[in-house]
Write an enzyme that holds these catalytic residues in place. Structure first.
Site: not given
Ligand code: NAP
Ligand code: GCO
Length: 264
Positions: A145, A158
């Site tokens: 992230s 986080y």
């Molecule tokens: P999201 O839409 O919240 O999806 C997260 C997924 O993880 C959901 O399918 C959730 O399942 C699953 N999950 C959560 N806890 C779990 C557990 N204990 N066991 C199994 N599955 C679990 O998140 P996203 O935005 O796609 O992010 C995916 C990854 O990218 C995460 O690691 C997040 O930190 C990272 N990330 C996101 C962003 C962003 O801007 N979106 C940026 C950087 C990094 P449920 O639906 O059942 O809860």
């Molecule tokens: C926040 C956001 C970010 C993104 C991502 C950025 O609240 O700042 O959720 O943390 O999820 O991790 O890279």
């Protein structure tokens, strides 16, 4: 060159991939030829995910598994090895976030975020490594992230987890590189998914969320990332094209980490 990016004959496990970033990465790996396996917390989401993969023309295998539960993860890996095959590519994608000021965050909330975003990637990587070693190699991709490098208000747990995940990535790379296992991270910028939906909600007067405007100003490409922006980087790190890339965090952020920000 094309063959270098092929994943034909490979089995990829993408955790928490019913939707969001995990789904997009799984779709990309499938497009490069991989057989997709994913898990989610609830059968309802696994079923929804299977339907979405089917609609995308992908014959995925889906399992219910809480990635924080070591015995469940070990059972999942054994079941996948029996039903699908040895896992060649692991994408530790499952994750949560709790946006609470540190002074108001309970230790239990802090621990839950660390459990899902840091302990679980350890548990799942530990479960797949022995078969990767036996098979002569593998790929582990941890979804890091911006918060692997930067802090901001309300995301202490986080940021601690994602900072730790960056170093876990480097340590797996260090400890298992000799077995032809490459462990790298992808550090997405701000991506349009359910996880960031609260940061993009329209205000009561119909204006854009202040955080939405902030991120667009902080991003040289002046937009939020889309899950499809992660497709190419994921295929690269999952394929032979990155066989000598190890311990690297590939930031896919439109330039946020390079940019001091526009002069007001
Ligand atoms: P999201 O839409 O919240 O999806 C997260 C997924 O993880 C959901 O399918 C959730 O399942 C699953 N999950 C959560 N806890 C779990 C557990 N204990 N066991 C199994 N599955 C679990 O998140 P996203 O935005 O796609 O992010 C995916 C990854 O990218 C995460 O690691 C997040 O930190 C990272 N990330 C996101 C962003 C962003 O801007 N979106 C940026 C950087 C990094 P449920 O639906 O059942 O809860
Ligand atoms: C926040 C956001 C970010 C993104 C991502 C950025 O609240 O700042 O959720 O943390 O999820 O991790 O890279």
């Amino acid at each position: 060159m094309e063959g270098m990016f092929s994943l034909k004959g490979k089995v990829a496990l993408v955790t928490g991939a019913s939707y969001g970033i995990g789904f997009a990465i799984a779709q990309a790996l499938s497009g490069a030829g991989a057989k997709i396996v994913f898990n989610d917390l609830k059968q309802e989401f696994v079923d929804k995910g299977l339907a979405a993969y089917k609609d995308a023309g992908i014959d995925a295998s889906g399992y219910v598994c809480d990635v924080t539960d070591e015995s469940a993860v070990n059972a999942l890996v054994a079941q996948v090895e029996k039903e699908v095959g040895v896992i060649d590519i692991l994408v530790n994608n499952a994750g949560i976030i709790k946006r609470i000021p540190m002074t108001e965050m309970s230790a239990a909330d802090f621990r839950q975020v660390i459990d899902v975003d840091l302990n679980a990637p350890f548990i799942v990587a530990k479960a797949v490594l022995p078969s990767m070693i036996k098979k002569g190699g593998g790929k582990i991709i941890n979804i890091c992230s911006m918060m692997s490098e930067l802090g901001r208000e309300t995301v202490s747990a986080y940021a601690a987890a994602k900072g730790g995940l960056k170093m876990l990535t480097k340590n797996i790379a260090s400890e298992y590189g000799e077995f032809n296992i490459q462990c790298n991270g992808i550090g997405p910028g701000y991506i349009e998914t359910p996880q960031t939906a609260p940061l993009r909600e329209r205000q009561a007067d119909g204006s854009r969320h202040p955080f939405d405007q902030f991120i667009v100003a902080k991003t040289p490409m002046a937009r939020w990332g889309r899950t499809q922006d992660l497709a190419g980087p994921a295929v690269f790190l999952a394929s032979g094209a990155s066989d000598f890339v190890n311990g690297h965090i590939l930031y896919v952020d439109g330039g946020i980490l390079a940019y001091i920000g526009k002069q007001p």
